[in-house]
Design an enzyme around this catalytic site. Structure first.
Site, PDB file in Angstrom:
ATOM      1  N   ASP A 179      26.103  23.735  65.768  1.00  0.00           N
ATOM      2  CA  ASP A 179      26.831  24.633  66.661  1.00  0.00           C
ATOM      3  C   ASP A 179      26.815  26.035  66.087  1.00  0.00           C
ATOM      4  OD1 ASP A 179      28.091  25.238  69.029  1.00  0.00           O
ATOM      5  OD2 ASP A 179      30.029  24.425  68.452  1.00  0.00           O
ATOM      6  N   GLY A 180      27.016  26.990  66.977  1.00  0.00           N
ATOM      7  CA  GLY A 180      27.123  28.384  66.595  1.00  0.00           C
ATOM      8  C   GLY A 180      28.387  28.971  67.171  1.00  0.00           C
ATOM      9  N   GLU A 183      23.455  29.835  67.609  1.00  0.00           N
ATOM     10  CA  GLU A 183      22.997  28.483  67.945  1.00  0.00           C
ATOM     11  C   GLU A 183      21.614  28.206  67.353  1.00  0.00           C
ATOM     12  OE1 GLU A 183      24.770  26.153  69.334  1.00  0.00           O
ATOM     13  OE2 GLU A 183      26.334  27.179  70.480  1.00  0.00           O
ATOM     14  N   ASP A 237      25.208  21.352  71.628  1.00  0.00           N
ATOM     15  CA  ASP A 237      25.798  21.629  72.939  1.00  0.00           C
ATOM     16  C   ASP A 237      25.171  22.855  73.589  1.00  0.00           C
ATOM     17  OD1 ASP A 237      26.975  23.741  71.542  1.00  0.00           O
ATOM     18  OD2 ASP A 237      29.003  22.935  71.667  1.00  0.00           O
ATOM     19  N   HIS A 263      33.001  20.576  73.287  1.00  0.00           N
ATOM     20  CA  HIS A 263      34.457  20.557  73.445  1.00  0.00           C
ATOM     21  C   HIS A 263      34.944  19.380  74.284  1.00  0.00           C
ATOM     22  CE1 HIS A 263      34.073  24.484  71.645  1.00  0.00           C
ATOM     23  NE2 HIS A 263      33.269  24.831  72.610  1.00  0.00           N
ATOM     24  N   ASP A 267      31.438  22.805  65.388  1.00  0.00           N
ATOM     25  CA  ASP A 267      32.115  23.925  66.035  1.00  0.00           C
ATOM     26  C   ASP A 267      33.166  24.521  65.104  1.00  0.00           C
ATOM     27  OD1 ASP A 267      32.911  25.509  68.517  1.00  0.00           O
ATOM     28  OD2 ASP A 267      34.772  24.423  68.113  1.00  0.00           O
TER      29      ASP A 267
END
Length: 166
Positions: free
Chosen positions: A7-8, A43, A65, A121, A131
């Site tokens: 994740d970023g 990302e 994601d 999320h 995240d």
């Protein structure tokens, strides 16, 4: 198979501090940050670091994601390479250095790399951990405090793959 979630985080898009992270499903992880960028750069950095941190023959599955990062690394890259790193419309590829670094990392890795999209999320514990780590790194960069980085707290050395892109 090695499974890693990435994740970023971008605190103000574009131009705010960004953080990246990967969380291996075995519990190991890494994160880092850059003073300014975009969510897409964050990302892509997470994907690149996940690949370069997991060398070898064992298949690597990256769960992310970000459909943008997945498509850059596994779909669009092939056409861009054929077109001299231009989009279908003829414009330059955005975030080219990162896309090319990911392409090289996948090509040079002896084991295969695959991608799976996960909804962000939504309670996936590894996506949530990535995240969290990316957000911590971005906030630390913004606040001028120690940025946690590297595999399980081992600092990413100057000259690392990500460091050389910025």
């Amino acid at each position: 198979m090695i499974t890693v979630s990435t994740d970023g985080s971008c605190l103000r898009n574009p131009g705010g501090a960004i953080g990246w992270a990967w969380a291996n499903h075995d519990g190991s992880h890494a994160s880092g940050a850059v003073a300014a960028g975009t969510n897409q750069i964050a990302e892509l950095m997470a994907v690149l670091e996940a690949i370069t941190s997991h060398p070898g023959d064992e298949p690597l599955c990256i769960q992310a994601d970000s459909q943008y990062a997945i498509k850059c690394a596994s779909e669009w890259v092939h056409g861009w390479r054929r077109k001299g790193w231009r989009t279908a419309g003829g414009s330059p590829v955005q975030n080219l250095a990162l896309v090319q670094a990911i392409d090289r990392a996948i090509t040079e890795r002896p084991g295969p790399v695959s991608f799976v999209w996960v909804r962000g999320h939504q309670g996936d514990r590894f996506n949530e951990r990535a995240d969290e780590l990316a957000g911590i790194a971005a906030r630390a960069m913004r606040d001028g405090s120690h940025v946690p980085s590297g595999p399980v707290g081992v600092p990413v050395e100057a000259g690392s793959v990500v460091d050389t892109l910025f």
